[in-house]
Design an enzyme around this catalytic site. Sequence first.
Site, PDB file in Angstrom:
ATOM      1  N   THR A   1      17.330 -52.574  -9.279  1.00 43.33           N
ATOM      2  CA  THR A   1      18.711 -53.363  -9.148  1.00 43.33           C
ATOM      3  C   THR A   1      19.525 -52.910  -8.087  1.00 43.33           C
ATOM      4  O   THR A   1      20.533 -53.691  -7.550  1.00 43.33           O
ATOM      5  CB  THR A   1      19.344 -53.345 -10.389  1.00 43.33           C
ATOM      6  OG1 THR A   1      19.334 -52.032 -10.961  1.00 43.33           O
ATOM      7  CG2 THR A   1      18.599 -54.099 -11.490  1.00 43.33           C
TER       8      THR A   1
ATOM      9  N   ASP B   1      22.117 -46.779 -13.251  1.00 40.17           N
ATOM     10  CA  ASP B   1      21.286 -48.094 -13.273  1.00 40.17           C
ATOM     11  C   ASP B   1      22.328 -48.880 -12.492  1.00 40.17           C
ATOM     12  O   ASP B   1      23.311 -49.415 -13.104  1.00 40.17           O
ATOM     13  CB  ASP B   1      20.989 -48.295 -14.627  1.00 40.17           C
ATOM     14  CG  ASP B   1      20.090 -49.760 -14.630  1.00 40.17           C
ATOM     15  OD1 ASP B   1      19.044 -49.851 -13.714  1.00 40.17           O
ATOM     16  OD2 ASP B   1      20.571 -50.720 -15.117  1.00 40.17           O
TER      17      ASP B   1
ATOM     18  N   ASP C   1      14.029 -49.103 -18.026  1.00 41.87           N
ATOM     19  CA  ASP C   1      13.473 -49.603 -16.545  1.00 41.87           C
ATOM     20  C   ASP C   1      11.915 -49.039 -16.431  1.00 41.87           C
ATOM     21  O   ASP C   1      11.054 -49.878 -16.123  1.00 41.87           O
ATOM     22  CB  ASP C   1      14.228 -48.773 -15.517  1.00 41.87           C
ATOM     23  CG  ASP C   1      15.606 -49.339 -15.134  1.00 41.87           C
ATOM     24  OD1 ASP C   1      16.028 -50.282 -16.143  1.00 41.87           O
ATOM     25  OD2 ASP C   1      16.108 -49.037 -14.204  1.00 41.87           O
TER      26      ASP C   1
HETATM   27  N1  ATP Z   1       9.962 -39.172  -5.195  1.00 39.52           N
HETATM   28  C1  ATP Z   1      10.552 -40.028  -4.146  1.00 39.52           C
HETATM   29  N2  ATP Z   1      10.781 -39.836  -3.012  1.00 39.52           N
HETATM   30  C2  ATP Z   1      11.315 -40.721  -1.962  1.00 39.52           C
HETATM   31  N3  ATP Z   1      11.870 -41.801  -2.724  1.00 39.52           N
HETATM   32  C3  ATP Z   1      11.571 -42.062  -4.056  1.00 39.52           C
HETATM   33  C4  ATP Z   1      11.161 -41.247  -4.840  1.00 39.52           C
HETATM   34  N4  ATP Z   1      11.353 -41.609  -6.064  1.00 39.52           N
HETATM   35  C5  ATP Z   1      11.946 -42.939  -5.979  1.00 39.52           C
HETATM   36  N5  ATP Z   1      11.980 -43.067  -4.577  1.00 39.52           N
HETATM   37  C6  ATP Z   1      12.805 -44.356  -4.090  1.00 39.52           C
HETATM   38  O1  ATP Z   1      14.177 -44.343  -4.551  1.00 39.52           O
HETATM   39  C7  ATP Z   1      14.275 -45.922  -4.819  1.00 39.52           C
HETATM   40  C8  ATP Z   1      14.790 -46.309  -6.093  1.00 39.52           C
HETATM   41  O2  ATP Z   1      15.987 -45.844  -6.460  1.00 39.52           O
HETATM   42  P1  ATP Z   1      16.858 -46.284  -7.724  1.00 39.52           P
HETATM   43  O3  ATP Z   1      15.865 -46.055  -8.999  1.00 39.52           O
HETATM   44  O4  ATP Z   1      17.883 -45.283  -7.714  1.00 39.52           O
HETATM   45  O5  ATP Z   1      17.241 -47.610  -7.535  1.00 39.52           O
HETATM   46  P2  ATP Z   1      16.563 -48.929  -7.895  1.00 39.52           P
HETATM   47  O6  ATP Z   1      15.392 -48.665  -8.463  1.00 39.52           O
HETATM   48  O7  ATP Z   1      16.715 -49.625  -6.801  1.00 39.52           O
HETATM   49  O8  ATP Z   1      17.742 -49.425  -8.898  1.00 39.52           O
HETATM   50  P3  ATP Z   1      17.896 -48.945 -10.447  1.00 39.52           P
HETATM   51  O9  ATP Z   1      16.810 -47.940 -10.881  1.00 39.52           O
HETATM   52  O10 ATP Z   1      19.254 -48.696 -10.500  1.00 39.52           O
HETATM   53  O11 ATP Z   1      17.737 -50.338 -11.228  1.00 39.52           O
HETATM   54  C9  ATP Z   1      13.139 -46.519  -4.420  1.00 39.52           C
HETATM   55  O12 ATP Z   1      13.273 -46.981  -2.944  1.00 39.52           O
HETATM   56  C10 ATP Z   1      12.033 -45.525  -4.391  1.00 39.52           C
HETATM   57  O13 ATP Z   1      11.053 -45.835  -3.511  1.00 39.52           O
HETATM   58 MG    MG Z   2      15.062 -47.471 -10.042  1.00 38.95          MG
END
Ligand code: ATP
Ligand code: MG
Length: 562
Positions: free
Chosen positions: A97, A64, A394
Site C-alpha cells: 500500500t 501500514d 498483510d
Molecule cells: N530484507 C529486505 N531487503 C530489501 N528490501 C526489502 C526487504 N524486505 C522488504 N523489502 C522491500 O520493502 C518494500 C516494502 O516495504 P513496506 O512493507 O514498508 O511497504 P509496502 O509493502 O509497500 O506497504 P505496506 O506494507 O504498508 O502495505 C518492498 O519493496 C520490499 O521489496
Molecule cells: Mg509491506
Amino acid sequence: MASMLQPQIILLKEGTDTSQGKAQVVSNINACTAVADTVRTTLGPCGMDKLIHDDKGGSTISNDGATIMRLLDIIHPAAKILVDIAKSQDSEVGDGTTTVVLLAAEFLKEAKPYIEDGVHPHSLIRSYRTAGHLAIEKVKELAVSIEGKSLEEKKSLLAKCAATTLSSKLIGGEKEFFAPMVVDAVLAIGNDDRLNLIGIKKVPGGTMRDSFLVNGVAFKKTFSYAGFEQQPKKFLNPKILLLNIELELKSEKENAEIRLSDPMQYQSIVDAEWNIIYDKLDKCVKSGAKIVLSRLAIGDLATQYFADRDIFCAGRVAEEDLQRVAAATGGTVQTSVNNVVDEVLGSCEVFEEKQVGNERFNIFSGCPSGQTATIVLRGGADQFIEEAERSLHDAIMIVRRAVKNSTVVPGGGAIDMEVSKYLRQHARTIAGKSQFFVNSFAKALEVIPRQLCDNAGFDATDVLNKLRQKHASGEGANYGVDILTGGIADSLANFVWEPAVVKINAINAATEAACLILSVDETVKNPKSESAQGDAAASAMGGRGRGGAAMRGRGGRGMRRR
Ligand SMILES: Nc1ncnc2c1ncn2[C@@H]1O[C@H](COP(=O)(O)OP(=O)(O)OP(=O)(O)O)[C@@H](O)[C@H]1O
Ligand SMILES: [Mg+2]
C-alpha cells in the site's frame, strides 16, 4: 453601455469556488506529493512508524500505508484518490500500500515539469498508459513460478514471501517466528475464500514469542453462571452441539394476564415453564454431546444441569467464533433441539479450557475438516498488538495470494529497476515527445529502491548508480538494495520475495490514479460543501480560485455542478 444591456447568466450558486486550468493540475500534483511525503519514510525494513492521534484520544502506531492514509483523514479532493488506491490495494492484495502511493505520486511529480511547460495532459496520459501496460507485461515475464514444488518446499517458499512482508513491520525482528505460523494458518484453510476462518485473538501480556497457532478454533471464555466451575474443562474426542437458542428460564411477560378458576391450576402454569426448559436440556444431553455452545444465553439452571452430567457449556459465543467452530468441527448450528441427529454434531480431537495470560480460552484443536486456524497473539502494549495484527493480516493476504498465483518477483527494488531499464530501452525506439514521457515513467519507478536507501540512511545516488550499472550489464536482473550492508545484492538469492501480483496491482493502480489526476483540470466547490469541510479544505484547494461573482458573467459554459 452595451454590456449593461446584456442579461446576466447565473450558472453557479453564489459563493461557488472553481479552480481550473494548468494551475489546477499542478496544484493537484502538489497535494498528492505532500500526501506521499507523509508515508514515504515508512517504506521498507528500515522504514519508520507513524503515531496517529485521533480526536477521541486514541492513538495508533502503524507502518501500514493503508492504515495511515485512512487515519490521516485527507480532505483534498485529488489527494483522496491516493487514499482510495491504498485502500483498494489493501483489500485486493493486502500488501504494497505504501508502494502504490509512492509510485502514483512519483508519476505525477515526473509529469509536473511537462505540464508546467504546456504539454497537454492527454499526451502524458497516453504515454503513461502504454508504459504502465508494458511494465506489467515485463513484470509478468520476469516473475518466477513456484508451481509444482513439494509441500515442504512450497511451505518454505511461502514463508519467504511472508517474511519479506513482515520485515518492514514492527514485528520484523520476529519474522522467522511468525512467517511459518502464517503459512501454516493459510494452508490450513485450504481453498476456502473466507478470510475470517483465520482468527487472530489478541491477549495483552507476555512476549511476542508466547504467541501460538491453534490448528482449530480458540476464543475467550464467555460469561458463565454458578455451576460452571464444576463442569469438566478437558475432553478427548468430544461431540459438540452448536445452538442458536436460549437455554434460560423465561420470565413472564409484563402485564400478562391469566385467569384461573381453580387455585390448584396455578402450579401447573409455573411447572409448564420448567418443563419446557428441562425438556430442552434433556434433549441436549440425549444427543450425546459433551460440549454445548450457543450464540444466545445459557442460564444458571442449564449450567448447573450440564455440570451435573459432566457436560461443558458456553453461552453468548460470538457469531464469528461459532461459525468458525462449525466450519472446523463439521457441525451445524441448530435453531431447535428437537431432532438433533448425529450428523449435526461436530467433533474435535481435544477440547480444553486453558489459561492464556490473564484470560481463559476455550480451545478446540485437531479438528477433522481442519479448515480453520487461530493465531493467539501476545505482546506488551495494546498499540503494539494492534499493529502486530495488521502486519499479520498483510502477511496472511500475501501468502494467500502467493498460493493462488504462485509467481514471485525479487523485492528490494530489483523488479522496479529491471522494469525501469526495460522501459528506458523501449523509449529509445519511440519517435516524438512520447519518448520523454515513457522515460519519466521509467525514472519514477526508481523511487522504490531510492526510498529504501533513504530510509535506511544509505547514499541513494551511489546505490542507484550501482544498481543501474548491474541491471544494464544484462545479468543483474535480480539485484536490489541490500538493506544490511548498504550495497546491492541478489534479492532472489537472498529470499527477499514478493508475490508478482503485489507489483502488478501496484503499477496498475498507480498508473490509473496518476492518469486520473492528470485528467482533472477543473474543480468546482459549492458553498455548502465548503462550509461543511471548513476552512482547512479551502486552503488545501490551492490553485486558481475564482469567486462566484466572476462566474456569473461566464456565459453558458457547462452545467451547474456540485
Ligand atoms: N530484507 C529486505 N531487503 C530489501 N528490501 C526489502 C526487504 N524486505 C522488504 N523489502 C522491500 O520493502 C518494500 C516494502 O516495504 P513496506 O512493507 O514498508 O511497504 P509496502 O509493502 O509497500 O506497504 P505496506 O506494507 O504498508 O502495505 C518492498 O519493496 C520490499 O521489496
Ligand atoms: Mg509491506
